[in-house]
Design a protein around this motif. Sequence first.
Motif, mmCIF file in Angstrom:
data_model
loop_
_atom_site.group_PDB
_atom_site.id
_atom_site.type_symbol
_atom_site.label_atom_id
_atom_site.label_comp_id
_atom_site.label_asym_id
_atom_site.label_seq_id
_atom_site.Cartn_x
_atom_site.Cartn_y
_atom_site.Cartn_z
ATOM 1 N N ILE A 86 29.543 -23.575 10.882
ATOM 2 C CA ILE A 86 28.484 -22.607 10.574
ATOM 3 C C ILE A 86 28.914 -21.206 10.997
ATOM 4 O O ILE A 86 28.679 -20.223 10.290
ATOM 5 C CB ILE A 86 27.177 -23.022 11.268
ATOM 6 N N ALA A 87 29.575 -21.112 12.146
ATOM 7 C CA ALA A 87 29.981 -19.806 12.682
ATOM 8 C C ALA A 87 30.981 -19.096 11.775
ATOM 9 O O ALA A 87 31.062 -17.861 11.787
ATOM 10 C CB ALA A 87 30.580 -19.978 14.072
ATOM 11 N N ARG A 88 31.721 -19.845 10.962
ATOM 12 C CA ARG A 88 32.708 -19.220 10.076
ATOM 13 C C ARG A 88 32.047 -18.307 9.048
ATOM 14 O O ARG A 88 32.689 -17.412 8.502
ATOM 15 C CB ARG A 88 33.529 -20.300 9.373
ATOM 16 N N GLY A 89 30.766 -18.514 8.798
ATOM 17 C CA GLY A 89 30.047 -17.659 7.860
ATOM 18 C C GLY A 89 29.307 -16.516 8.521
ATOM 19 O O GLY A 89 28.511 -15.835 7.861
ATOM 20 N N SER A 90 29.576 -16.281 9.795
ATOM 21 C CA SER A 90 28.811 -15.278 10.539
ATOM 22 C C SER A 90 29.519 -13.937 10.663
ATOM 23 O O SER A 90 28.968 -13.013 11.274
ATOM 24 C CB SER A 90 28.509 -15.805 11.951
ATOM 25 N N GLY A 91 30.716 -13.822 10.121
ATOM 26 C CA GLY A 91 31.463 -12.575 10.267
ATOM 27 C C GLY A 91 31.823 -12.267 11.704
ATOM 28 O O GLY A 91 31.902 -11.100 12.090
#
Length: 448
Positions: A86-91
Motif C-alpha cells: 500500500i505504501a508504494r502508492g503513497s509517494g
Amino acid sequence: MSSSRRLALPIVLSLCCAVPARGAVPAAATDPVVAAAIARVDAAGLRATDTRLVAFGTRSTFSENSGPNRGVFAARSYLFERFTQIARGSGGRMTVALDTYTQPADPARRIPRDVVISSVIATLRGDDPAAPTYVMSSHYDSRNSDNDDGVHDAPGADDNGSAVSAVLEAARVLVPLPMHGTVIFACFDSEEQGLFGSAHFAQGLKAAHVDVEGDLNNDIIGASVGDDGVKRDDSVRIFSEAIPAGATAGRVNAIGSQNDSPSNELARYAKETGDAYATGLTGMLIWRADRFLRGGDHESFNAAGFAALRFTEPRETFAHQHQNVRVENGVQYGDLLQYVDFDYLAKVTRYNAAVLASLALAPATPKVSVDTKELTNDTTLFWQPVPRAVRYEVVRRLTTEPTWTAVDDAGSATRITLHLSKDNWQFGVRAVDAQGHRSPAGFPTPVR
C-alpha cells in the motif's frame, strides 16, 4: 454589526435562554474527495484479507515460534508486506515499521513466560508537521478457550480479523488523499493478554510528545447477526470514556463534563461525520469506556492521556469469541469466517475512513476556556487561534442532550459572549477551514 467590526472585536450574541434561537446544527458537511475514496472500499477485498488471516491457524501471542506459515509472526509478516505494498502508492508519505519488545513473564497478568510482542505500524505523513496525529487501530492476535494456548487453532475471524481487514482497506483507499494531519494505521499484538502491544505503542507516543488527538479503535466489527438471530446491518456501537486520565470525579461533577471528555467529543464527532456520509450506518453513542468484563486497545490510548473510542458491532455472539472450534449440544462454537458479514464490514470500514480522513483534513480542536470569575447569566468563551482555521463555530446543547443541537458562527473572533447561562447549557467551539472541514468541538475549561 458589520462584518469588519465583527472580525475585529469580541462577539456578543443575544439569545433566548429557553430554547435555541439560532440555527440548529446542520448535518456535517461531506467532502466529495472523501466520499469518492470511501466508495472504493471493497467487500471482496475485506473477505480475502480476513480469509488469509484465518488461514494462519492461530494468531495467539504465544504462537510466535510456529514457523513461516502458521502463528502470530507469520501473520505479522503478511501484514507488514500488505502495508508495504500500500505504501508504494503513497509517494513516500507512508512508512511501515514494527513496534517490538520483550514482555517479561507475569502470570498475574496472563503472561506465563517471556514473550516477544510485535505490532505492525504504518504511518502516513500529512503535509502539515504542526497538525495533530490520528490513529486507526485494531489488534491482530487471536485466542481460543485457553488464553495461554499457542498451539491449537484460534481462527479469530471476527475478533479481530474483521478489524485488521478494515484497517488495511482504509489505508488502501486513503493513501492517495493529500491530508494535513498524520494518520497511523496500527495492528497491535497481544491485546488478548491485556492490551500489551497498544500500551507499549501509546506510551511511546506519549514519551515522544506526539500530539495524538484521536484513536479510532476497531474490535469485533464484522458480524451483523447477533446471538438472538436478528440481522442488524444499519448501526455500529461507539464506546467512549467519560472521565479521562488524571481527572477527578469531584471536578467532573462540578463542571458537568461527564459526557464531555475529549473521548466523548471525539465520539460525538465520529457519529456526526460518519452518519453524514453514504455508509448505510448510524452510530450508536455509548458513554462508557467499553462493555462490562471486556476491554480494548483504545483504553491504552486513554491511559496515555489521548482521546480514543471503540467501534463494535451492534450485538455480539459470545459463542463465537474466545472459544475452541467445536459443536456442543448442537451449537457451533468458534470465531469462524462463516459468521462475518463482509458487506456490513465494508460499511463499518467506510464509516471509519470517512471519520479518519475528515479529522486529518480539518484544523485542530480549539483549546477553549469559559470565564467563571463572577456570577452572571451570560457565558463568555475564549480560545487560542487554530492554524488553518478561517472561522469558528460555537455549538451548544442542553445538559441532557447527547449531541449538539444549535450552532452560532463566531467568524474569526476568538472570544464570544452569549446571553445564555453557562449553568444551563453545554458549549463547545470548533474550528472551520476554508474548505468547510470542521474540527471536533473543544469543551471549555473554567477560568477564574
